[in-house]
Design a protein around this motif. Structure first.
Motif, PDB file in Angstrom:
ATOM      1  N   ASN A  10      -5.722  -3.339  -4.675  1.00  0.00           N
ATOM      2  CA  ASN A  10      -5.064  -4.625  -4.857  1.00  0.00           C
ATOM      3  C   ASN A  10      -4.568  -4.662  -6.292  1.00  0.00           C
ATOM      4  O   ASN A  10      -5.347  -4.877  -7.224  1.00  0.00           O
ATOM      5  CB  ASN A  10      -6.049  -5.756  -4.584  1.00  0.00           C
ATOM      6  N   GLY A  11      -3.265  -4.417  -6.464  1.00  0.00           N
ATOM      7  CA  GLY A  11      -2.688  -4.304  -7.799  1.00  0.00           C
ATOM      8  C   GLY A  11      -2.883  -5.538  -8.655  1.00  0.00           C
ATOM      9  O   GLY A  11      -3.113  -5.445  -9.871  1.00  0.00           O
ATOM     10  N   LYS A  12      -2.827  -6.705  -8.032  1.00  0.00           N
ATOM     11  CA  LYS A  12      -2.979  -7.957  -8.771  1.00  0.00           C
ATOM     12  C   LYS A  12      -4.379  -8.079  -9.357  1.00  0.00           C
ATOM     13  O   LYS A  12      -4.548  -8.427 -10.544  1.00  0.00           O
ATOM     14  CB  LYS A  12      -2.694  -9.139  -7.837  1.00  0.00           C
ATOM     15  N   LEU A  13      -5.398  -7.774  -8.553  1.00  0.00           N
ATOM     16  CA  LEU A  13      -6.774  -7.853  -9.037  1.00  0.00           C
ATOM     17  C   LEU A  13      -7.040  -6.830 -10.141  1.00  0.00           C
ATOM     18  O   LEU A  13      -7.722  -7.130 -11.129  1.00  0.00           O
ATOM     19  CB  LEU A  13      -7.756  -7.628  -7.881  1.00  0.00           C
ATOM     20  N   LEU A  14      -6.540  -5.623  -9.960  1.00  0.00           N
ATOM     21  CA  LEU A  14      -6.758  -4.590 -10.970  1.00  0.00           C
ATOM     22  C   LEU A  14      -6.095  -4.967 -12.296  1.00  0.00           C
ATOM     23  O   LEU A  14      -6.652  -4.733 -13.376  1.00  0.00           O
ATOM     24  CB  LEU A  14      -6.221  -3.247 -10.480  1.00  0.00           C
ATOM     25  N   GLN A  18      -8.559  -4.829   4.879  1.00  0.00           N
ATOM     26  CA  GLN A  18      -8.479  -6.286   4.968  1.00  0.00           C
ATOM     27  C   GLN A  18      -9.229  -6.941   3.806  1.00  0.00           C
ATOM     28  O   GLN A  18      -8.780  -7.954   3.250  1.00  0.00           O
ATOM     29  CB  GLN A  18      -9.065  -6.762   6.301  1.00  0.00           C
ATOM     30  N   MET A  19     -10.353  -6.386   3.434  1.00  0.00           N
ATOM     31  CA  MET A  19     -11.108  -6.911   2.296  1.00  0.00           C
ATOM     32  C   MET A  19     -10.285  -6.819   1.014  1.00  0.00           C
ATOM     33  O   MET A  19     -10.265  -7.760   0.204  1.00  0.00           O
ATOM     34  CB  MET A  19     -12.411  -6.119   2.126  1.00  0.00           C
ATOM     35  N   THR A  20      -9.592  -5.703   0.841  1.00  0.00           N
ATOM     36  CA  THR A  20      -8.757  -5.517  -0.340  1.00  0.00           C
ATOM     37  C   THR A  20      -7.573  -6.475  -0.319  1.00  0.00           C
ATOM     38  O   THR A  20      -7.226  -7.079  -1.340  1.00  0.00           O
ATOM     39  CB  THR A  20      -8.264  -4.061  -0.422  1.00  0.00           C
ATOM     40  N   ALA A  21      -6.980  -6.643   0.847  1.00  0.00           N
ATOM     41  CA  ALA A  21      -5.831  -7.547   0.979  1.00  0.00           C
ATOM     42  C   ALA A  21      -6.216  -8.991   0.662  1.00  0.00           C
ATOM     43  O   ALA A  21      -5.448  -9.728   0.031  1.00  0.00           O
ATOM     44  CB  ALA A  21      -5.267  -7.452   2.392  1.00  0.00           C
ATOM     45  N   ARG A  22      -7.422  -9.390   1.087  1.00  0.00           N
ATOM     46  CA  ARG A  22      -7.876 -10.774   0.854  1.00  0.00           C
ATOM     47  C   ARG A  22      -8.416 -10.981  -0.555  1.00  0.00           C
ATOM     48  O   ARG A  22      -8.761 -12.107  -0.928  1.00  0.00           O
ATOM     49  CB  ARG A  22      -8.960 -11.137   1.869  1.00  0.00           C
ATOM     50  N   GLY A  23      -8.516  -9.926  -1.325  1.00  0.00           N
ATOM     51  CA  GLY A  23      -9.011 -10.057  -2.683  1.00  0.00           C
ATOM     52  C   GLY A  23     -10.521 -10.073  -2.791  1.00  0.00           C
ATOM     53  O   GLY A  23     -11.082 -10.425  -3.834  1.00  0.00           O
ATOM     54  N   GLU A  24     -11.220  -9.651  -1.736  1.00  0.00           N
ATOM     55  CA  GLU A  24     -12.684  -9.596  -1.784  1.00  0.00           C
ATOM     56  C   GLU A  24     -13.157  -8.415  -2.622  1.00  0.00           C
ATOM     57  O   GLU A  24     -14.241  -8.464  -3.219  1.00  0.00           O
ATOM     58  CB  GLU A  24     -13.246  -9.497  -0.366  1.00  0.00           C
ATOM     59  N   VAL A  25     -12.371  -7.349  -2.621  1.00  0.00           N
ATOM     60  CA  VAL A  25     -12.625  -6.179  -3.463  1.00  0.00           C
ATOM     61  C   VAL A  25     -11.304  -5.723  -4.053  1.00  0.00           C
ATOM     62  O   VAL A  25     -10.223  -6.068  -3.556  1.00  0.00           O
ATOM     63  CB  VAL A  25     -13.269  -5.010  -2.669  1.00  0.00           C
ATOM     64  N   ALA A  26     -11.397  -4.936  -5.117  1.00  0.00           N
ATOM     65  CA  ALA A  26     -10.175  -4.446  -5.755  1.00  0.00           C
ATOM     66  C   ALA A  26      -9.676  -3.149  -5.141  1.00  0.00           C
ATOM     67  O   ALA A  26      -8.476  -2.864  -5.157  1.00  0.00           O
ATOM     68  CB  ALA A  26     -10.416  -4.250  -7.253  1.00  0.00           C
ATOM     69  N   VAL A  27     -10.613  -2.350  -4.583  1.00  0.00           N
ATOM     70  CA  VAL A  27     -10.258  -1.036  -4.045  1.00  0.00           C
ATOM     71  C   VAL A  27     -10.993  -0.796  -2.726  1.00  0.00           C
ATOM     72  O   VAL A  27     -12.192  -1.084  -2.614  1.00  0.00           O
ATOM     73  CB  VAL A  27     -10.623   0.098  -5.032  1.00  0.00           C
ATOM     74  N   GLY A  28     -10.274  -0.258  -1.751  1.00  0.00           N
ATOM     75  CA  GLY A  28     -10.880   0.167  -0.497  1.00  0.00           C
ATOM     76  C   GLY A  28     -10.712   1.662  -0.328  1.00  0.00           C
ATOM     77  O   GLY A  28      -9.658   2.219  -0.662  1.00  0.00           O
ATOM     78  N   VAL A  29     -11.755   2.326   0.161  1.00  0.00           N
ATOM     79  CA  VAL A  29     -11.672   3.762   0.446  1.00  0.00           C
ATOM     80  C   VAL A  29     -11.423   3.897   1.941  1.00  0.00           C
ATOM     81  O   VAL A  29     -12.327   3.689   2.760  1.00  0.00           O
ATOM     82  CB  VAL A  29     -12.974   4.491   0.042  1.00  0.00           C
ATOM     83  N   ILE A  30     -10.200   4.213   2.302  1.00  0.00           N
ATOM     84  CA  ILE A  30      -9.792   4.222   3.708  1.00  0.00           C
ATOM     85  C   ILE A  30      -8.731   5.296   3.939  1.00  0.00           C
ATOM     86  O   ILE A  30      -8.253   5.929   3.002  1.00  0.00           O
ATOM     87  CB  ILE A  30      -9.216   2.849   4.147  1.00  0.00           C
ATOM     88  N   PHE A  31      -8.350   5.467   5.190  1.00  0.00           N
ATOM     89  CA  PHE A  31      -7.212   6.344   5.471  1.00  0.00           C
ATOM     90  C   PHE A  31      -5.943   5.651   4.997  1.00  0.00           C
ATOM     91  O   PHE A  31      -5.759   4.439   5.203  1.00  0.00           O
ATOM     92  CB  PHE A  31      -7.139   6.683   6.954  1.00  0.00           C
ATOM     93  N   SER A  32      -5.072   6.407   4.375  1.00  0.00           N
ATOM     94  CA  SER A  32      -3.888   5.831   3.728  1.00  0.00           C
ATOM     95  C   SER A  32      -3.009   5.056   4.704  1.00  0.00           C
ATOM     96  O   SER A  32      -2.414   4.031   4.342  1.00  0.00           O
ATOM     97  CB  SER A  32      -3.075   6.940   3.054  1.00  0.00           C
ATOM     98  N   HIS A  33      -2.946   5.514   5.959  1.00  0.00           N
ATOM     99  CA  HIS A  33      -2.074   4.823   6.919  1.00  0.00           C
ATOM    100  C   HIS A  33      -2.553   3.405   7.199  1.00  0.00           C
ATOM    101  O   HIS A  33      -1.751   2.528   7.506  1.00  0.00           O
ATOM    102  CB  HIS A  33      -1.964   5.618   8.223  1.00  0.00           C
ATOM    103  N   ASP A  34      -3.877   3.160   7.098  1.00  0.00           N
ATOM    104  CA  ASP A  34      -4.387   1.807   7.307  1.00  0.00           C
ATOM    105  C   ASP A  34      -3.958   0.878   6.179  1.00  0.00           C
ATOM    106  O   ASP A  34      -3.693  -0.310   6.394  1.00  0.00           O
ATOM    107  CB  ASP A  34      -5.910   1.825   7.417  1.00  0.00           C
TER     108      ASP A  34
END
Length: 356
Positions: free
Chosen positions: A148-152, A227-243
């Protein structure tokens, strides 16, 4: 008269005995997995590890193309394996579709899958299939960081460019990742650490313990951290890039994808027959069809941007070019064989550890 009655009784007894023999032979054939085509119900029940939208679109198109009805249950990799284990001897599903191949390899170790070399498997490159037909790859997805670029920016941090960057104390409880026991995505991340450590599981788990204080929670689903990253609950998610890309397209432009410089793992999403399937003929039709360009071009239409395994498939420009990122040597068979013991260690040594 008595003799005649005896003859009729003898004939009747012979017929009964013959019926018993036929029934017994039939039972043996079923136990051996030899179910005749006329016992197939003309339907295929799918344990689906892709997104809900992709599963639905795939089932619909398969039915439209082949005339065979398909239904599905959307399950994470760990859930699918558990359900197939629970159905051993009385299979709930006919086919497992989607989700990392190391889960399929683990299922193969437990004799839960039926080997089947599809007539269409020859089109799939060797690195994306099991040579014996235990599973065949339908897509490839690379693991990355979804930020989440804004949070970072508020934290004065740049998007992570390495696995080492995730250990920054400034990211305390600000990283989302799933649990490797339930999520194929998270297990890919764990096995990636094993590969980066030269096969040393102790060293890999040490890295995960270092990451632990920065993890807000271990989710069940591998895509949930996006979804957590999108909602601003965390700054970074470790996921598959396509998600991450799919979530970005859903209206979250602040999300961005980066890949670790040390190297990253990848999944080969598979398809396989479940052993003892009640609809084996329809199941084989599904596997055959899943390997075609028609089936593999469905993903991008429902915002699933994995790389297709059939070279004749049209590739979306939103799919990451695997040649542009550094990948670890990811052996799905080796990863699958190690899964049960390694995830148990992760749960005991990492996930249950207190966070400082």
């Amino acid at each position: 008269m008595t003799k005649g009655r005896r003859s009729r009784h003898g004939a009747t007894l012979t017929m009964v005995l013959a019926a018993v023999v036929v029934a017994a032979a039939s039972g043996c054939a079923r136990e051996a997995g030899e179910v005749s085509a006329d016992q197939d119900g003309g339907v295929v029940h799918v344990a689906c590890g892709a997104t809900e939208e992709w599963c639905a679109a795939t089932a619909e198109q398969f039915t439209k193309t082949t005339g065979v009805k398909a239904d599905f249950v959307r399950l994470s990799s760990g859930e699918a394996l558990a359900r197939i284990q629970a159905g051993k001897g009385n299979a709930e599903f006919d086919v497992w579709y989607g989700g990392p191949a190391d889960g399929y390899a683990a299922a193969g170790e437990q004799d839960l899958l039926e080997r089947y070399v599809s007539k269409n498997a020859s089109a799939i490159p060797a690195q994306y299939k099991d040579a014996s037909g235990l599973w065949t790859g339908v897509y490839v997805g690379a693991l990355g960081f979804c930020s989440n670029g804004k949070l970072l920016k508020e934290k004065g941090l740049a998007a992570p460019q390495s696995w080492a960057d995730l250990l920054d104390p400034e990211l305390k409880k600000d990283i989302g990742i799933a649990h490797p026991s339930t999520s194929g995505t998270a297990y890919t991340a764990l096995w990636t650490q094993v590969q980066l450590a030269g096969g040393d599981e102790d060293k890999a788990l040490k890295y995960m313990r270092g990451l632990h204080p920065n993890v807000l929670q271990y989710t069940k689903s591998g895509s949930a951290p996006s979804q957590m990253t999108a909602r601003g609950e965390v700054a970074v998610g470790v996921i598959f890039s396509h998600d991450c890309i799919a979530t970005q397209e859903a209206g979250f432009p602040d999300l961005q994808v980066t890949f670790p410089s040390e190297g990253t793992g990848y999944e080969t999403g598979g398809v396989a027959l479940v052993k003892g399937a009640k609809n084996p003929t329809s199941a084989k039709k599904f596997v055959d069809w899943a390997l075609t360009p028609e089936a593999q071009e469905i993903g991008p239409r429902v915002k699933a941007y994995q790389f297709p395994t059939n070279p004749a498939t049209e590739v979306s420009d939103k799919v990451v070019d695997l040649d542009t990122i550094k990948l670890v040597n990811y052996d799905a068979e080796e990863a699958g064989a190690a899964k049960a013991a390694l995830t148990k260690r992760f749960d005991e040594e990492v996930a249950q550890a207190p966070k400082s």
